[in-house]
Design an enzyme around this catalytic site. Structure first.
Site, PDB file in Angstrom:
ATOM      1  N   ALA A 171       0.833  -1.211   0.000  1.00 38.92           N
ATOM      2  CA  ALA A 171       0.000   0.000   0.000  1.00 38.92           C
ATOM      3  C   ALA A 171       0.865   1.257   0.000  1.00 38.92           C
ATOM      4  O   ALA A 171       0.548   2.237  -0.675  1.00 38.92           O
ATOM      5  CB  ALA A 171      -0.936  -0.006   1.205  1.00 38.92           C
ATOM      6  N   ASP A 172       1.955   1.227   0.768  1.00 43.44           N
ATOM      7  CA  ASP A 172       2.855   2.379   0.804  1.00 43.44           C
ATOM      8  C   ASP A 172       3.438   2.668  -0.575  1.00 43.44           C
ATOM      9  O   ASP A 172       3.522   3.828  -0.998  1.00 43.44           O
ATOM     10  CB  ASP A 172       3.992   2.115   1.789  1.00 43.44           C
ATOM     11  CG  ASP A 172       3.527   2.038   3.220  1.00 43.44           C
ATOM     12  OD1 ASP A 172       3.463   3.077   3.880  1.00 43.44           O
ATOM     13  OD2 ASP A 172       3.235   0.921   3.682  1.00 43.44           O
ATOM     14  N   ASN A 173       3.870   1.616  -1.259  1.00 42.96           N
ATOM     15  CA  ASN A 173       4.497   1.810  -2.562  1.00 42.96           C
ATOM     16  C   ASN A 173       3.496   2.231  -3.626  1.00 42.96           C
ATOM     17  O   ASN A 173       3.807   3.071  -4.484  1.00 42.96           O
ATOM     18  CB  ASN A 173       5.219   0.527  -2.982  1.00 42.96           C
ATOM     19  CG  ASN A 173       6.587   0.396  -2.343  1.00 42.96           C
ATOM     20  OD1 ASN A 173       7.546   1.009  -2.795  1.00 42.96           O
ATOM     21  ND2 ASN A 173       6.678  -0.386  -1.282  1.00 42.96           N
ATOM     22  N   ALA A 176       2.835   5.778  -3.047  1.00 41.76           N
ATOM     23  CA  ALA A 176       3.985   6.583  -3.459  1.00 41.76           C
ATOM     24  C   ALA A 176       4.008   6.798  -4.968  1.00 41.76           C
ATOM     25  O   ALA A 176       4.389   7.882  -5.444  1.00 41.76           O
ATOM     26  CB  ALA A 176       5.281   5.920  -3.003  1.00 41.76           C
TER      27      ALA A 176
END
Length: 402
Positions: A171-173, A176
């Site tokens: 999810a972070d990537n 981003a």
């Protein structure tokens, strides 16, 4: 191209006040393509990513990877003097990346209104778990929570087992990536269309929600709730991973009719083309258990190498399931220069993923891996902001920098 070819973002100045994965990934992507990225870290502990995950001799691999190509400075932004220095930094920057909990910068008098008054052209990227607005906005948010609440975990895994979370910061990537192109959209608006600066609100939950496909539309129109299907697809068959005779794994996808027919040829069963159970995709899905058993039995009688060679002869679609050691030894990855080796003071020669995508005229590059905490204090505060030695000594004595 030479190693000193300017990147496409040469001349762009970015202040990264981010921690862990999402915000620093945006900074890494911009730095890979030539932006000057000044990473602001707490004087005592720095970004928590420094101590996250696997380490070698106290050196974190995540830090070395995510902080590459950046300049590290220390600054206590929660202090009044630190806030003044932070405003000085941002007033000279094109982009600010921050992923504090919503409201934190406002408590420090460093919200959008204050910063944009000092720098009207500023593009301020605000990343948080749930976004800057809404009833959940002030809750602490992490990628794992976004993977759960976005609907991703619910459809990931096997139907008879619990929902499955990914093993890395998915999810972070994803957030981003959305955030990075949103920054470029905003810069285009400012620099090409003659617009102003603006702030961008990116949550962790919405980007991965957007990537789960038409599930909301399907539910709205049909009432169907997407379910876990393991390695099978609910849209096409055959599609699965299969264990080979030498105890390895291959992944097969035959989403189009010609590919399914070539698969039958590859496994020596051209008769399946005329089998009414497998005549078209709809019927293959209805009889996927029998189909997978037939294919799986054939796979179990052959080595992975034999399977790959046979499928290549029939122009059928298959791939080995690689671990990282397989990747590092693969000729295609090597030909694509997907991994680059970089000299590092802490690790010696170290291998990391190369920059992507590939540009014909202004390629990205990896100049160095993550720096020591505060390694560039003098360069940035002295050279970039013009603070003299007395001011630097004063800031250090006050604990504002270190």
């Amino acid at each position: 191209m030479t190693d000193d070819t300017p990147g496409p973002l040469d001349g762009l100045t970015v202040v990264e006040a981010g921690s862990m994965i999402s915000g620093p990934t945006v900074g890494r992507l911009l730095a890979d393509f030539g932006a000057t990225v000044i990473k602001v870290e707490h004087p005592e502990h720095g970004d928590h990513i420094r101590n996250f995950g696997t380490q070698k001799d106290g050196i974190g691999m995540w830090h070395k990877y995510l902080s590459r190509n950046k300049q590290s400075v220390t600054l206590d932004v929660s202090s009044e003097r630190g806030q003044t220095v932070f405003v000085d930094l941002v007033s000279e920057a094109d982009v600010l990346i921050e992923n504090f909990r919503p409201g934190t910068l406002e408590r420090w008098n460093l919200g959008w209104d204050a910063l944009s008054e000092e720098n009207p052209g500023l593009v301020m990227l605000r990343m948080s778990g749930y976004g800057q607005t809404g009833p959940y906005s002030e809750k602490p948010g992490f990628g794992t929570l976004a993977e759960a609440m976005s609907g991703f975990a619910y459809v990931n895994g096997f139907e008879d087992r619990p929902p499955l979370l990914p093993p890395t910061g998915l999810a972070d990537n994803i957030a981003a990536l959305y955030a990075t192109f949103s920054v470029m959209f905003a810069l285009y608006h400012r620099d090409v269309n003659g617009g102003t600066g603006q702030y961008i609100d990116v949550s962790l939950i919405e980007p991965i929600f957007n990537l789960i496909g038409p599930f909301p539309l399907t539910y709205d129109q049909t009432g169907e709730i997407a379910r876990r299907s393991g390695n099978r697809s609910t849209s096409s068959a055959p599609r699965n991973v299969y264990r080979t005779g030498d105890d390895r794994w291959v992944a097969l996808a035959a989403s189009a009719q010609p590919l399914a027919m070539r698969t039958f040829d590859a496994i020596g069963r051209p008769d399946l083309k005329d089998d009414p159970r497998f005549a078209d995709n709809e019927r293959r899905l209805e009889n996927v258990e029998e189909l997978d058993e037939i294919i799986g039995d054939w796979m179990a009688d052959h080595t992975r190498e034999e399977i790959l060679e046979t499928f290549e002869e029939h122009d059928a679609t298959i791939a080995p399931v690689y671990n990282v050691a397989d990747i590092m030894e693969d000729d295609h990855y090597e030909a694509r220069e997907a991994v680059v080796r970089v000299d590092d003071d802490d690790l010696g020669e170290a291998a990391v993923q190369n920059t992507i995508p590939k540009f014909s005229e202004t390629p990205g590059r990896v100049d160095h891996l993550g720096s020591d905490l505060g390694e560039h204090n003098e360069d940035v505060f002295g050279g970039y902001l013009g603070y003299d030695d007395d001011v630097l000594a004063e800031l250090e004595s006050e604990g504002v920098i270190r």
